[in-house]
Design a protein around this motif. Structure first.
Motif, PDB file in Angstrom:
ATOM      1  N   MET A   1       0.803  -1.215   0.000  1.00 19.83           N
ATOM      2  CA  MET A   1       0.000   0.000   0.000  1.00 19.83           C
ATOM      3  C   MET A   1       0.843   1.275   0.000  1.00 19.83           C
ATOM      4  SD  MET A   1      -2.810  -1.393  -0.359  1.00 19.83           S
ATOM      5  CE  MET A   1      -3.843   0.072  -0.344  1.00 19.83           C
ATOM      6  N   SER A   2       2.165   1.148   0.118  1.00 23.94           N
ATOM      7  CA  SER A   2       3.021   2.330   0.040  1.00 23.94           C
ATOM      8  C   SER A   2       3.350   2.695  -1.405  1.00 23.94           C
ATOM      9  CB  SER A   2       4.325   2.097   0.811  1.00 23.94           C
ATOM     10  OG  SER A   2       5.137   1.152   0.144  1.00 23.94           O
ATOM     11  N   ILE A   3       2.936   1.853  -2.361  1.00 17.81           N
ATOM     12  CA  ILE A   3       3.219   2.094  -3.778  1.00 17.81           C
ATOM     13  C   ILE A   3       1.938   2.551  -4.468  1.00 17.81           C
ATOM     14  CG2 ILE A   3       3.951   1.028  -5.947  1.00 17.81           C
ATOM     15  CD1 ILE A   3       5.714  -0.839  -4.326  1.00 17.81           C
ATOM     16  N   GLY A   4       1.950   3.746  -5.011  1.00 14.85           N
ATOM     17  CA  GLY A   4       0.777   4.295  -5.687  1.00 14.85           C
ATOM     18  C   GLY A   4       0.569   3.697  -7.058  1.00 14.85           C
ATOM     19  N   ASP A   5      -0.598   3.964  -7.645  1.00 11.12           N
ATOM     20  CA  ASP A   5      -0.951   3.380  -8.934  1.00 11.12           C
ATOM     21  C   ASP A   5       0.012   3.784 -10.037  1.00 11.12           C
ATOM     22  OD1 ASP A   5      -3.034   2.179  -7.690  1.00 11.12           O
ATOM     23  OD2 ASP A   5      -4.602   3.464  -8.519  1.00 11.12           O
ATOM     24  N   ASP A   6       0.380   5.058 -10.091  1.00 10.53           N
ATOM     25  CA  ASP A   6       1.288   5.522 -11.152  1.00 10.53           C
ATOM     26  C   ASP A   6       2.662   4.872 -11.018  1.00 10.53           C
ATOM     27  OD1 ASP A   6      -0.682   7.100 -12.233  1.00 10.53           O
ATOM     28  OD2 ASP A   6      -0.009   8.940 -11.245  1.00 10.53           O
ATOM     29  N   GLN A   7       3.160   4.777  -9.776  1.00 17.22           N
ATOM     30  CA  GLN A   7       4.452   4.134  -9.555  1.00 17.22           C
ATOM     31  C   GLN A   7       4.387   2.652  -9.913  1.00 17.22           C
ATOM     32  OE1 GLN A   7       5.866   4.366  -5.537  1.00 17.22           O
ATOM     33  NE2 GLN A   7       7.890   3.537  -6.013  1.00 17.22           N
ATOM     34  N   LEU A   8       3.252   2.018  -9.603  1.00 13.60           N
ATOM     35  CA  LEU A   8       3.080   0.608  -9.937  1.00 13.60           C
ATOM     36  C   LEU A   8       3.098   0.407 -11.449  1.00 13.60           C
ATOM     37  CD1 LEU A   8       2.535  -2.292  -9.056  1.00 13.60           C
ATOM     38  CD2 LEU A   8       0.095  -1.735  -8.958  1.00 13.60           C
ATOM     39  N   ARG A   9       2.405   1.277 -12.183  1.00 20.46           N
ATOM     40  CA  ARG A   9       2.391   1.159 -13.646  1.00 20.46           C
ATOM     41  C   ARG A   9       3.799   1.310 -14.222  1.00 20.46           C
ATOM     42  NH1 ARG A   9      -2.296   4.456 -12.849  1.00 20.46           N
ATOM     43  NH2 ARG A   9      -4.202   3.242 -13.185  1.00 20.46           N
ATOM     44  N   ARG A  10       4.560   2.250 -13.674  1.00 15.31           N
ATOM     45  CA  ARG A  10       5.934   2.433 -14.170  1.00 15.31           C
ATOM     46  C   ARG A  10       6.777   1.197 -13.880  1.00 15.31           C
ATOM     47  NH1 ARG A  10       5.166   7.629 -11.937  1.00 15.31           N
ATOM     48  NH2 ARG A  10       6.424   7.106 -10.091  1.00 15.31           N
ATOM     49  N   ALA A  11       6.590   0.614 -12.703  1.00 16.35           N
ATOM     50  CA  ALA A  11       7.351  -0.594 -12.362  1.00 16.35           C
ATOM     51  C   ALA A  11       7.007  -1.739 -13.311  1.00 16.35           C
ATOM     52  CB  ALA A  11       7.067  -1.001 -10.920  1.00 16.35           C
ATOM     53  N   LEU A  12       5.724  -1.928 -13.589  1.00 19.50           N
ATOM     54  CA  LEU A  12       5.308  -3.026 -14.459  1.00 19.50           C
ATOM     55  C   LEU A  12       5.824  -2.837 -15.876  1.00 19.50           C
ATOM     56  CD1 LEU A  12       1.613  -3.637 -13.306  1.00 19.50           C
ATOM     57  CD2 LEU A  12       3.735  -4.630 -12.446  1.00 19.50           C
ATOM     58  N   SER A  13       5.999  -1.577 -16.293  1.00 25.10           N
ATOM     59  CA  SER A  13       6.443  -1.316 -17.663  1.00 25.10           C
ATOM     60  C   SER A  13       7.883  -1.740 -17.899  1.00 25.10           C
ATOM     61  CB  SER A  13       6.290   0.175 -17.992  1.00 25.10           C
ATOM     62  OG  SER A  13       7.256   0.950 -17.295  1.00 25.10           O
TER      63      SER A  13
END
Length: 411
Positions: free
Chosen positions: A189-201
């Motif tokens: 929960m410390s990782i926001g949606d935008d940061q998660l999308r960048r990580a997955l990319s």
């Protein structure tokens, strides 16, 4: 939260899943909370090495034991073993720190009964160490064991020898006390949606590493290792005009006598790693082995007047000494195979590694055939086939030298 709550009523607690899923933080919190009132005095934390135990449990991104018990803990030794002394409402506790990844490490934890044991990256430790940690908690008045782990192949010994037995016992008896949780980066929960999308990319979503690191699935390593490498996207014809001026130069070497010896001329501008040239001597094809002195002569010619750091296969001790005797700055390579392959794969996906297709034909050829060992995969092990691997190994040595932020720059 459900997993966390069950940690206080279960004797065996296992958190498995992908990278950055919060497993360490969660279990460390449970371990610390239970330590506050546990009747036993001596406890154990461990990892594949003592350094891993310290990093994952004591520090734990700032949420570890040192933070939880700040002001009431101190480092020390107990029976000549490193430990953490912790003041709790029910008395002082001794938490021994151990490595468990080497043969014979199980001997380090003999002689004591542990109230609780927390083993991080448990499936990286030896079977003997895991068994000994179970045995050493048998007589604890509130026996509690915690494991966290990243997924391995389905046939890995840990699943067969440890988890399967307790899973079956839990099915037969709902009160058995086995608590299993599966976590992914989306649970953090410390990782926001935008940061998660960048990580997955940064991942190839069809790759082994995406299934393991992101989805947290147990997958066997099989097929081509660098199946994400694309000649149309990871190679170039003409180097940038300012390649030398804007880049740091390094030569990476995979040493060989009967096997090929490879040098890679690498230029790195902080964003893109360009492999500009290669040297290769295959004694089997040339029908002559070269000495360390001859390889050093070849290095002098290959490097030219633009001196730079040389990263060398750590097993090539005599060649390293030969280079050092000639005034070269030599760094023995970090030879972590699986992490190196994972990180090299991520850089290929992001097109951060570019290879000169005209000057590095042997490297490109080997990347196209470098494969996992199927027989090892059947045993639950992860090993590349030890052939056609010399230039990929040299490239991996360079990637292993990079700081973490270069690998995870988009996250």
């Amino acid at each position: 939260m459900r997993f966390f709550d069950r940690c206080f009523d279960s004797w065996l607690n296992v958190a498995e899943g992908g990278k950055r899923g919060g497993k360490n933080v969660l279990i460390t919190m449970a371990f610390c909370a239970k330590l506050e009132t546990h009747p036993s005095r001596i406890h154990l934390i461990a990892g594949v090495s003592t350094a891993t135990a310290r990093l994952n449990i004591l520090d734990c991104d700032g949420f570890g034991m040192l933070n939880f018990f700040e002001g009431r803990c101190r480092a020390g030794q107990y029976q000549n073993r490193d430990c953490l002394y912790v003041r709790t409402p029910v008395g002082e506790k001794i938490v021994l720190i151990s490595g468990g990844g080497k043969s014979g490490d199980e001997k380090l934890i003999k002689g004591n009964t542990y109230g609780m044991a927390y083993i991080t990256e448990a499936n990286e430790c030896t079977p003997e160490f895991i068994k000994e940690s179970f045995d050493r908690t048998l007589s604890s008045p509130k026996r509690t064991i915690y494991h966290d782990l990243n997924p391995k192949a389905e046939g890995h010994w840990y699943y067969k020898d440890v988890l399967e037995h307790h899973e079956e016992a839990q099915k037969r008896n709902p009160n058995y006390g086995y608590n299993y949780g599966h976590f992914t980066i989306a649970d953090n929960m410390s990782i926001g949606d935008d940061q998660l999308r960048r990580a997955l990319s940064t991942y190839d979503k069809t790759s082994l590493w995406y299934d393991r690191d992101i989805r947290g699935l147990r997958r066997a390593a099989e097929g081509l290792i660098y199946d994400m490498f694309r000649q149309d996207a990871n190679t170039y014809d003409v180097p940038p005009i300012d390649l030398v001026d804007r880049s740091t130069r390094t030569i990476a070497c995979d040493y060989g006598t009967t096997n090929p010896c490879v040098f890679l001329d690498i230029y790195d501008d902080g964003e893109t790693i360009r492999v500009e040239r290669e040297y290769r001597w295959d004694s089997r094809k040339e029908h002559r082995q070269k000495t360390d002195a001859e390889y050093a002569d070849d290095m002098v010619e290959f490097m030219g007047s633009n001196y730079c750091t040389i990263i060398v296969d750590p097993s090539a001790a005599s060649f390293i000494l030969e280079l050092q005797s000639r005034g070269f700055y030599v760094v023995p390579a970090e030879n972590n195979v699986i992490d190196g392959i994972r990180n090299t794969s991520k850089l290929f996906v992001r097109r951060c590694i570019q290879i000169n297709k005209n000057q590095c034909t042997a490297l490109i050829d080997e990347l196209g055939v470098y494969a996992w060992d199927r027989k090892a995969a059947d045993r639950g092990e992860e090993k590349p086939v030890k052939e056609k691997d010399h230039a990929p190994d040299a490239l991996r040595y360079y990637v292993n030298s990079l700081p973490d932020w270069r690998i995870n720059v988009q996250t």
